[in-house]
Design a protein around this motif. Structure first.
Motif, short mmCIF file in Angstrom:
data_model
loop_
_atom_site.label_atom_id
_atom_site.label_comp_id
_atom_site.label_asym_id
_atom_site.label_seq_id
_atom_site.Cartn_x
_atom_site.Cartn_y
_atom_site.Cartn_z
N ILE A 85 0.86 -1.19 0.00
CA ILE A 85 0.00 0.00 0.00
C ILE A 85 0.90 1.24 0.00
CG2 ILE A 85 -1.78 1.29 1.24
CD1 ILE A 85 -2.66 -1.27 2.55
N ASP A 86 0.68 2.14 -0.96
CA ASP A 86 1.43 3.41 -1.02
C ASP A 86 2.94 3.17 -0.94
OD1 ASP A 86 -0.95 4.77 -1.19
OD2 ASP A 86 -1.08 5.13 0.97
N ASN A 87 3.42 2.20 -1.69
CA ASN A 87 4.85 1.87 -1.72
C ASN A 87 5.36 1.38 -0.37
OD1 ASN A 87 7.18 1.53 -3.26
ND2 ASN A 87 8.02 3.51 -2.61
N ARG A 88 4.48 0.91 0.48
CA ARG A 88 4.86 0.30 1.75
C ARG A 88 4.67 -1.21 1.65
NH1 ARG A 88 2.31 0.79 6.08
NH2 ARG A 88 0.38 1.76 5.39
N TYR A 89 5.63 -1.95 2.20
CA TYR A 89 5.61 -3.39 2.13
C TYR A 89 5.76 -3.97 3.54
CZ TYR A 89 6.83 -2.66 -2.81
OH TYR A 89 6.85 -2.26 -4.13
N SER A 90 5.28 -5.19 3.70
CA SER A 90 5.68 -5.94 4.87
C SER A 90 7.12 -6.40 4.67
CB SER A 90 4.75 -7.14 5.07
OG SER A 90 4.88 -8.06 3.99
N LEU A 91 7.74 -6.90 5.72
CA LEU A 91 9.15 -7.29 5.61
C LEU A 91 9.33 -8.42 4.61
CD1 LEU A 91 12.06 -7.05 6.50
CD2 LEU A 91 11.54 -8.51 8.47
N ILE A 92 8.48 -9.42 4.63
CA ILE A 92 8.63 -10.54 3.70
C ILE A 92 8.36 -10.11 2.27
CG2 ILE A 92 6.27 -11.29 4.20
CD1 ILE A 92 9.29 -13.46 3.08
N ASP A 93 7.36 -9.23 2.06
CA ASP A 93 7.08 -8.74 0.71
C ASP A 93 8.24 -7.90 0.18
OD1 ASP A 93 4.62 -9.96 0.34
OD2 ASP A 93 3.51 -8.32 1.28
N LEU A 94 8.89 -7.15 1.06
CA LEU A 94 10.04 -6.35 0.64
C LEU A 94 11.22 -7.25 0.27
CD1 LEU A 94 11.33 -3.60 0.22
CD2 LEU A 94 11.93 -3.56 2.65
N ILE A 95 11.42 -8.32 1.01
CA ILE A 95 12.50 -9.26 0.68
C ILE A 95 12.26 -9.88 -0.69
CG2 ILE A 95 13.54 -11.45 1.33
CD1 ILE A 95 13.05 -10.67 4.26
N ILE A 96 11.03 -10.32 -0.94
CA ILE A 96 10.72 -10.93 -2.24
C ILE A 96 10.79 -9.89 -3.35
CG2 ILE A 96 8.90 -12.08 -3.55
CD1 ILE A 96 8.06 -13.48 -1.02
N TYR A 97 10.42 -8.65 -3.05
CA TYR A 97 10.58 -7.57 -4.03
C TYR A 97 12.05 -7.42 -4.41
CZ TYR A 97 11.02 -2.80 -5.82
OH TYR A 97 11.34 -1.71 -6.58
N GLY A 98 12.93 -7.48 -3.43
CA GLY A 98 14.36 -7.38 -3.72
C GLY A 98 14.86 -8.53 -4.58
N VAL A 99 14.32 -9.72 -4.35
CA VAL A 99 14.73 -10.88 -5.15
C VAL A 99 14.22 -10.75 -6.58
CG1 VAL A 99 14.51 -13.39 -5.39
CG2 VAL A 99 14.84 -12.38 -3.13
N GLU A 100 12.97 -10.32 -6.74
CA GLU A 100 12.36 -10.26 -8.07
C GLU A 100 12.83 -9.06 -8.89
OE1 GLU A 100 8.06 -12.47 -7.42
OE2 GLU A 100 8.19 -10.29 -7.12
N ASN A 101 13.01 -7.91 -8.25
CA ASN A 101 13.27 -6.67 -8.99
C ASN A 101 14.69 -6.14 -8.84
OD1 ASN A 101 10.34 -5.91 -9.89
ND2 ASN A 101 10.16 -6.41 -7.73
N GLU A 102 15.38 -6.48 -7.76
CA GLU A 102 16.72 -5.97 -7.54
C GLU A 102 17.80 -7.04 -7.71
OE1 GLU A 102 17.19 -2.82 -7.10
OE2 GLU A 102 15.08 -2.24 -6.85
N SER A 103 17.39 -8.24 -8.11
CA SER A 103 18.33 -9.37 -8.33
C SER A 103 19.17 -9.64 -7.09
CB SER A 103 19.24 -9.08 -9.54
OG SER A 103 18.48 -8.89 -10.71
N MET A 104 18.56 -9.56 -5.92
CA MET A 104 19.27 -9.82 -4.68
C MET A 104 19.27 -11.31 -4.38
SD MET A 104 18.21 -6.52 -2.40
CE MET A 104 19.78 -6.59 -1.55
N THR A 105 20.28 -11.75 -3.65
CA THR A 105 20.51 -13.17 -3.42
C THR A 105 20.00 -13.57 -2.04
OG1 THR A 105 22.48 -13.12 -4.82
CG2 THR A 105 22.25 -14.98 -3.31
N VAL A 106 19.26 -14.66 -1.99
CA VAL A 106 18.83 -15.27 -0.73
C VAL A 106 19.28 -16.72 -0.75
CG1 VAL A 106 16.91 -13.72 -0.27
CG2 VAL A 106 16.56 -15.69 -1.76
N TYR A 107 19.18 -17.38 0.40
CA TYR A 107 19.83 -18.68 0.57
C TYR A 107 18.84 -19.73 1.05
CZ TYR A 107 23.94 -15.78 0.05
OH TYR A 107 24.87 -14.89 -0.44
N ASP A 108 19.19 -20.98 0.76
CA ASP A 108 18.31 -22.12 1.01
C ASP A 108 18.36 -22.48 2.49
OD1 ASP A 108 16.78 -24.37 0.95
OD2 ASP A 108 17.96 -25.42 -0.56
#
Length: 266
Positions: A85-108
């Motif tokens: 909402i209004d460019n605000r994310y929950s923490l998990i949505d922001l993490i997934i946003y970084g993976v999808e749009n910022e090509s950030m790396t997460v681990y298994d």
């Protein structure tokens, strides 16, 4: 024959003024602001750099694992909003946003908690239980039943806990006890379902929830992203804190799970 002389400067001025006069009342999306000012600070904020640290400066350190429960009141800014909402994310949505749009790396998380094995977006979706299912729908033109593939949505609102990995250490150069967060692991909590003759049924009995680790975030790599996204402040809309502020100022509640000791005596 009478000739008409044109005043070129006046004609040019009229042509310039014409679209301004007729377009003055036209409202576009670019000049509509749902606020009293344009946000300038949060989009360009940067995290406070870590102090330079040598091994010789650390005379004591301890690695800890903590559990954050987002259902506690102080931790609610990390959980809401459940949808952006209004460019605000929950923490998990922001993490997934970084993976999808910022090509950030997460681990298994199934490999280890030492950030050694990367996980793909498909692997994240598997941990969220995103599956494809086939259903039969009627063709409006022919009246025949045809199969249609339906993909379940990613239910990020099921992330109700976070596992935090951090190191506390004593810096003898500054005579301070300090802490640095190493990683965050979102934990999905959901009611386990089993297949039965009547379809899908809840296997939790309405009591216990199944917990599933989704991914591991290497926190230092995500600090820039966390520092540019605000969380909701119930007390003051003008004083917006970012996710980096929440973690750096320790504005959360957690319980201690386990520890690992390292001792260095100089």
């Amino acid at each position: 024959m009478k000739t008409v002389k044109l005043n070129i400067p006046k004609l040019v001025f009229f042509l310039i003024l014409l679209p301004i006069v007729f377009g003055a009342n036209k409202v576009t999306a670019q000049n509509v602001l749902d606020d009293i000012y344009q946000p300038e600070h949060e989009p360009v904020r940067k995290p406070v750099p870590y102090n330079y640290l040598r091994q010789a400066d650390v005379m004591w350190k301890k690695k800890l694992w903590r559990m954050l429960d987002l259902r506690q009141k102080i931790n609610l800014p990390l959980y809401y909003p459940t949808e952006p909402i209004d460019n605000r994310y929950s923490l998990i949505d922001l993490i997934i946003y970084g993976v999808e749009n910022e090509s950030m790396t997460v681990y298994d998380p199934d490999a280890d908690d030492q950030f050694t094995t990367q996980i793909t977006l498909d692997g994240i979706n598997d941990n969220f239980g995103v599956k494809s299912d086939t259903t039969w729908v009627e063709d409006l033109e022919t009246g025949e039943m045809k199969p249609k593939v339906v993909i379940n949505e990613r239910r990020t609102y099921e992330v109700l806990r976070y596992l935090m990995k951090e190191i506390w250490y004593f810096d003898k150069q500054r005579s301070m006890l300090q802490v640095r967060i190493l990683g965050l692991c979102p934990i999905r909590m959901y009611a386990k379902e089993v297949e039965s003759s009547d379809g899908m049924e809840d296997d939790s009995g309405g009591k216990d929830l199944t917990m599933k680790q989704v991914l591991w975030v290497y926190y230092p790599a995500f600090r820039n992203l966390f520092a540019t996204h605000i969380v909701f402040n119930t007390k003051n809309d003008a004083e917006r804190r970012t996710f980096e502020d929440i973690f750096s100022m320790r504005r959360f509640n957690s319980i201690f799970l386990k520890k690992q000791m390292f001792m260095t005596i100089v």
